[in-house]
Write an enzyme that holds these catalytic residues in place. Structure first.
Site, mmCIF file in Angstrom:
data_model
loop_
_atom_site.group_PDB
_atom_site.id
_atom_site.type_symbol
_atom_site.label_atom_id
_atom_site.label_comp_id
_atom_site.label_asym_id
_atom_site.label_seq_id
_atom_site.Cartn_x
_atom_site.Cartn_y
_atom_site.Cartn_z
ATOM 1 N N CYS A 152 0.816 -1.212 0.105
ATOM 2 C CA CYS A 152 0.030 0.216 0.016
ATOM 3 C C CYS A 152 0.698 1.231 -0.039
ATOM 4 C CB CYS A 152 -0.993 -0.012 1.295
ATOM 5 S SG CYS A 152 -1.888 1.461 1.276
ATOM 6 N N ASP A 284 -6.554 10.226 -5.206
ATOM 7 C CA ASP A 284 -5.875 9.455 -4.225
ATOM 8 C C ASP A 284 -4.335 8.981 -4.978
ATOM 9 O OD1 ASP A 284 -5.414 7.601 -2.231
ATOM 10 O OD2 ASP A 284 -6.997 6.116 -2.681
ATOM 11 N N ASN A 285 -3.868 8.447 -4.187
ATOM 12 C CA ASN A 285 -2.271 7.965 -4.631
ATOM 13 C C ASN A 285 -1.548 8.713 -5.379
ATOM 14 O OD1 ASN A 285 -3.115 5.180 -3.702
ATOM 15 N ND2 ASN A 285 -4.038 4.798 -5.375
#
Length: 868
Positions: A152, A284-285
């Protein structure tokens, strides 16, 4: 040669032999034997069959799970990491039940009989758009098996959150796992659809339906078509079908890149000429520049749309597992040396080529030994779990490696910390210092384990623990250390301390008044109903406030005859304090003041109380859980004094919570409306938005103090307070006076939903209550909507009595609801004046002021408006 035996499940979906799909409990051997060299085998695995109590009543109530996993975001959605030591001890491969999980929402329910016909479409810039089912994925394409580590992007984020809260929840150092994945290369599937020349990206979309659409992201098409990058569509982990949390029945696996690119429950591959426009790909990310604060990122969307800040390849990272966090080494029984162990990984297929250990703050380094278990698969020829292992020609490395170093005990005694750093074959090395960013991703500074000498032992501390209090970073921060000073919070020579700004004093005494009041006089006046109370040794008359006090008459009555200095000073504004000279009666003499304080000390009850809250004294509750709702909002669960005790809070009223300020140790007191049902026994849930400090704003004292409380901490509570109470069936008490309404117009924003929610729930749960409710809930972004599923359920179950209207000021393009603030047009449509109605309002001060102005202009009487 070794023998590999694959296990068979108790029940299997009825499919052709080549489509064997396992489910339920593993029981007997299938005797699928292959020739193998000395390769690491999957650890023993047992498919969970029990639905855990935390998951009952949630959208994931169909998913059995392992109770050892550490929940990072409360009950739902399911985001977990395994205990770090347990993960490491399983070895190179991780069992599916301990494999970390990152879910954004509910797990799609996929039945065994649905799997053969599970479909995935390949569309967009292709010559031949096609829809393939699960049978075709298994039968028409070559299958491969390869070991791959998934990580993650939030791994080790708890360290960033300890320095300064990011928009992501806290991962420890176990947000990674490794498995043997089996399935076809994505390139083979894409080639079947014949990509067009102008196609540059592969956009992937899963079946998980989320608040902002289905989860999706993209990678470059030339990466997906490169067999050396090993991007695949997997249907097995360690020889068994994917489990629900890991993408059952089909997922993307993108080796060497962050886990967020490996879309689970995959349904679409869309070829485009630009990166994905999916909400989750954009917001996100990403690693935004470190100077971009959460507030700036929320107000300026251009930061999120800059593709330079998107994360693909993992960065170089490593961590120590042994010594364990809080491990104690007895020097009297220790041998001559201690073996330090841990893991390391790199991104983009690059190999970790060294791990180094320092015991002198980085002045010198020692080279650790590295075990590359992945390399053993390069010598393997043949099939494994139904897929060909063809790693012999690949030079890419997509797995973690284990490192170790034997250190003389005498060297550990002489050190204050073990420092770990790794380097990959591109000579990318872990930095000494943290690169903080708004999402807290890709955290990879040197991993530091402190060493403390205590009574003939060495005590080791990791930086943090994912959910428990402790870790050297938290300890240093609580002591006032600056974790960003380049010296791990230890004070640097010549560094000056900045003292707090002086507190502005407000004069609360009447000019020229020199009346001295004794305890006898004070007591006798209160016995006659005068409502006197004491603040800072001064006596005040509270009777004029009974009807109009924001905390309700009860808060004044509960203060009568007491010294309430601490409570008053903490919860009243400078404006309120400036009003006090008008109600100043005199000064209590010192002896009487001391006697009053002694008389007011809490008495321990002789037997357990049925009701927790007491209006005239503080009672203690224990913080038992924190659940992240969003990056800045938590649900705090407090255990009451015993399991059969109810809170004792009327509908629509509040309780006061008192905690010590972590820096000044002074008491901080605020009022909150619980989220949990008042009838709940043994505990109470409180939804709280955390106001974090910024370079220009100090942040919320109370919310930051609560956020920093470790589990098990005690807080003090008092109540009830508030002028409003809902009695049921349209009966309302305002400052003790009863009235009747046939409908509520409820206006709220952010965490202002909580008192609104309490009243709404009371109305909707009583099917005999004829009262109708309209809720106007204003928020900035869709993910800011709190209690959304509960609100929508109330509306779905009570369509004649309940209407929920959401409006967003920063709505995404996919948002189909109202846009903008709760303004004149919306109020005219849904909250028109009505003599038998009442408006309940709770939210940010600007919203409340604006709503009041508009409502009064539209014809509402001020007596029909109530502000919590």
């Amino acid at each position: 040669m070794a023998t590999i035996t694959r296990v068979r499940t108790q029940t299997e979906t009825v499919l052709p032999k080549s489509l064997s799909v396992k489910a339920n409990q593993i029981t007997v051997d299938e005797f699928s034997t292959v020739n193998a060299s000395d390769i690491p085998l999957p650890p023993p695995s047992k498919i969970p069959t029990e639905i855990l109590s935390q998951d009952k009543g949630t959208p994931d109530s169909h998913v059995p799970r392992d109770p050892r996993l550490i929940r990072l975001t409360g009950v739902h959605p399911f985001n977990v990491e395994p205990p770090l030591t347990a993960l490491f001890n399983e070895g190179f491969l991780t069992s599916p039940e301990l494999f970390y999980v990152r879910n954004h929402g509910p797990v799609p329910l996929v039945r065994d009989e649905d799997i053969p016909n599970w479909e995935i479409s390949i569309e967009g810039l292709v010559e031949r758009p096609v829809v393939l089912n699960f049978r075709q994925i298994l039968q028409q394409f070559n299958q491969i098996t390869a070991p791959i580590t998934l990580v993650c992007a939030g791994n080790r984020r708890k360290e960033q959150n300890t320095v300064r809260k990011s928009k992501g929840f806290s991962w420890g150092a176990a947000g990674l796992s490794t498995a043997l994945f089996t399935g076809p290369l994505m390139a083979d599937v894409l080639r079947y659809a014949k990509p067009l020349r102008r196609a540059k990206y592969v956009c992937m979309e899963g079946a998980d339906k989320l608040p902002n659409g289905h989860y999706g992201t993209s990678v470059k098409l030339n990466w997906a078509m490169d067999p050396n990058r090993l991007i695949m569509l997997a249907h097995k982990m360690n020889g068994e079908p994917l489990r629900p949390d890991h993408g059952r029945p089909l997922r993307a696996v993108v080796p060497g890149q962050i886990g967020g690119r490996s879309v689970k429950w995959i349904k679409k591959l869309i070829l485009t000429d630009a990166p994905s426009d999916n909400w989750y790909h954009i917001y996100d990310n990403r690693v935004l520049p470190t100077m971009v604060a959460p507030e700036m990122a929320a107000q300026e969307p251009m930061w999120w749309r800059d593709e330079r800040y998107a994360i693909y390849d993992l960065n170089m990272n490593s961590a120590a597992v042994y010594p364990q966090h809080n491990e104690v080494l007895d020097l009297a029984t220790a041998g001559p040396s201690y073996t330090v162990k841990g893991y390391a990984y790199a991104g983009g297929g690059r190999r970790v080529n060294r791990v180094e250990i320092s015991l002198d703050k980085g002045k010198s380094w020692r080279l650790a030994d590295i075990q590359y278990a992945e390399d053993k698969y390069r010598d393997f020829e043949g099939e494994l779990f139904g897929g060909k292992v063809d790693m012999a020609w690949r030079e890419t490395s997509f797995c973690w490696c284990f490192w170790s170093l034997s250190i003389p005990i005498i060297d550990l005694e002489a050190s204050d910390a073990i420092l770990v750093r790794g380097m990959d074959e591109a000579l990318s090395i872990q930095p000494r210092d943290m690169y903080w960013s708004v999402l807290g991703m890709m955290n990879n500074p040197w991993f530091r384990v402190t060493i403390t000498k205590e009574n003939g032992t060495l005590v080791f501390e990791h930086p943090t623990h994912p959910v428990m209090a402790g870790g050297w970073m938290e300890r240093v921060k609580k002591a006032g250390g600056d974790l960003t000073n380049g010296n791990w919070g230890e004070k640097i020579e010549g560094e000056t301390e900045v003292g707090p700004e002086p507190v502005k004093e407000i004069n609360m005494k009447k000019a020229g008044l020199d009346r001295i009041i004794s305890l006898d006089e004070f007591t006798s006046h209160n016995e006659r109903g005068e409502h006197w109370f004491v603040v800072n040794g001064e006596v005040y008359d509270g009777k004029p406030f009974l009807d109009g006090h924001p905390g309700g008459a009860q808060s004044i009555i509960s203060s009568v005859g007491l010294d309430v200095s601490e409570d008053f000073n903490e919860i009243h504004s400078e404006t309120a304090k400036a009003m006090m000279p008008e109600y100043h009666i005199g000064t209590m003499d010192p002896a009487s003041l001391e006697a009053l304080k002694q008389a007011g000390k809490e008495e321990v009850p002789s037997e357990p109380r049925a009701v927790f809250l007491q209006p005239r004294s503080w009672t203690k509750a224990r913080l038992s859980a924190k659940h992240d709702v969003s990056w800045d909002t938590r649900i705090f669960t407090f255990d009451l004094e015993h399991g059969e005790q109810t809170l004792g809070l009327p509908i629509g009223q509040h309780l006061m919570i008192k905690v010590p300020d972590s820096s000044t140790k002074e008491a901080v007191i605020r009022s909150y409306t619980p989220l949990s049902d008042p009838s709940k026994k043994g505990s109470v849930d409180v939804l709280i938005k955390i106001y974090f400090a910024t370079p220009t704003v100090p942040g919320g004292k109370m919310t930051m103090a609560l956020d920093q409380l470790p589990l098990g901490s005690m807080v003090e509570c008092k109540g009830p307070t508030g002028r409003f109470e809902y009695l049921g069936n349209g009966r309302v008490l305002i400052s003790g006076k009863e009235r009747h309404v046939r409908s509520f117009k409820m206006i709220c924003g952010g965490t202002g939903i909580t008192p609104i929610f309490q009243v709404l729930r009371a109305v909707m749960q009583d099917q005999q209550d004829p009262t109708s409710c309209v809720v106007l809930d204003g928020n900035r972004q869709e993910e800011d909507i709190l209690c959304r599923s509960e609100l929508d359920q109330f509306e779905a179950s009570n369509k004649e009595r309940c209407t929920i209207i959401h409006t967003l000021t920063k709505a995404p393009e996919t948002w189909a609801g109202n846009r903008g603030r709760i303004a004149e047009a919306l109020l005219r449509e849904y909250a028109s004046p009505d003599e038998e109605s009442m408006v309940l309002i709770c939210g940010p001060e600007p919203m409340e002021k604006s709503a009041k102005t508009i409502l009064l202009a539209q014809g509402w009487e001020e007596s029909n408006l109530h502000f919590f």
